[in-house]
Write a protein that holds these residues in place. Structure first.
Motif, PDB file in Angstrom:
ATOM      1  N   THR A  67      -1.434  -0.901 -10.789  1.00 35.50           N
ATOM      2  CA  THR A  67      -1.190  -0.697  -9.367  1.00 35.50           C
ATOM      3  C   THR A  67      -2.475  -1.055  -8.618  1.00 35.50           C
ATOM      4  O   THR A  67      -3.555  -1.124  -9.199  1.00 35.50           O
ATOM      5  N   LEU A  68      -2.325  -1.248  -7.319  1.00 31.73           N
ATOM      6  CA  LEU A  68      -3.495  -1.569  -6.500  1.00 31.73           C
ATOM      7  C   LEU A  68      -4.369  -0.335  -6.317  1.00 31.73           C
ATOM      8  O   LEU A  68      -3.861   0.786  -6.234  1.00 31.73           O
ATOM      9  N   THR A  69      -5.659  -0.549  -6.236  1.00 29.62           N
ATOM     10  CA  THR A  69      -6.554   0.548  -5.857  1.00 29.62           C
ATOM     11  C   THR A  69      -6.315   0.860  -4.373  1.00 29.62           C
ATOM     12  O   THR A  69      -5.667   0.098  -3.657  1.00 29.62           O
ATOM     13  N   GLN A  70      -6.830   1.964  -3.906  1.00 30.78           N
ATOM     14  CA  GLN A  70      -6.648   2.334  -2.493  1.00 30.78           C
ATOM     15  C   GLN A  70      -7.230   1.262  -1.564  1.00 30.78           C
ATOM     16  O   GLN A  70      -6.642   0.949  -0.528  1.00 30.78           O
ATOM     17  N   GLU A  71      -8.360   0.694  -1.955  1.00 35.18           N
ATOM     18  CA  GLU A  71      -8.981  -0.344  -1.121  1.00 35.18           C
ATOM     19  C   GLU A  71      -8.127  -1.614  -1.112  1.00 35.18           C
ATOM     20  O   GLU A  71      -7.892  -2.221  -0.067  1.00 35.18           O
ATOM     21  N   GLN A  72      -7.688  -2.025  -2.293  1.00 32.91           N
ATOM     22  CA  GLN A  72      -6.843  -3.224  -2.389  1.00 32.91           C
ATOM     23  C   GLN A  72      -5.551  -3.027  -1.609  1.00 32.91           C
ATOM     24  O   GLN A  72      -5.070  -3.929  -0.924  1.00 32.91           O
ATOM     25  N   ARG A  73      -5.012  -1.834  -1.734  1.00 31.68           N
ATOM     26  CA  ARG A  73      -3.757  -1.507  -1.076  1.00 31.68           C
ATOM     27  C   ARG A  73      -3.890  -1.586   0.450  1.00 31.68           C
ATOM     28  O   ARG A  73      -3.062  -2.186   1.130  1.00 31.68           O
ATOM     29  N   ALA A  74      -4.946  -0.989   0.944  1.00 27.99           N
ATOM     30  CA  ALA A  74      -5.166  -1.002   2.397  1.00 27.99           C
ATOM     31  C   ALA A  74      -5.344  -2.423   2.908  1.00 27.99           C
ATOM     32  O   ALA A  74      -4.791  -2.808   3.947  1.00 27.99           O
TER      33      ALA A  74
END
Lengths: 96, 96
Positions: free
Chosen positions: A4-11
């Motif tokens: 899954t994406l990290t929080q930074e990647q996701r944002a």
């Protein structure tokens, strides 16, 4: 195993997909598409189907007449992954 | 205006559609179809789409990979009508 994406990647990814909404169950993103009629809606679905098969990443989606609702999530990752982000951009490109 | 089926018509119609399940919201019938993979599932959807457009009667349906869930109901009638029964038989025929 897909991550899954990290929080930074996701944002960062979501900032570039303003037309898509985060959904919780399953963890993913969704977008509603409305067309003039069923033929237009299903024609769009056919184009998405080919994109999805080529990417080996498939949507959870539904259709009622001129409306298509797409949810993108990565079951193998248990949530939103780069595959979803890539497919969302590819779907967006169909409408440009 | 399209009429819903009477109780007698409904019972007779459902007896001939044992693979379909009555659903309440919306009042209609549903069936799940499972295929070997996405291409098989979407190929089936394409055949159903053409049937539906020819009949001017469209399903509420969803797809996740190799699974297709179809609900048939008649919004104009507020429930199950002969149109749904006819489309269900036509869909069944695709699989024979």
């Amino acid at each position: 195993m897909i991550a899954t994406l990290t929080q930074e990647q996701r944002a960062a990814a979501l900032a570039e997909l303003p037309e898509w909404t985060v959904v919780a169950e399953p963890d993913g993103i969704s977008r509603r598409f409305v067309f003039s009629d069923f033929v237009a809606a299903f024609g769009f679905m056919t184009r998405v189907a080919i994109l999805a098969e080529k990417a080996d990443h498939h949507p959870e989606w539904s259709n009622v007449y001129n409306r298509v609702d797409i949810v993108l999530t990565t079951h193998d990752a248990g949530g939103l992954s780069q595959r979803d982000v890539d497919l969302a951009h590819a779907i967006n490109s169909l409408l440009e």
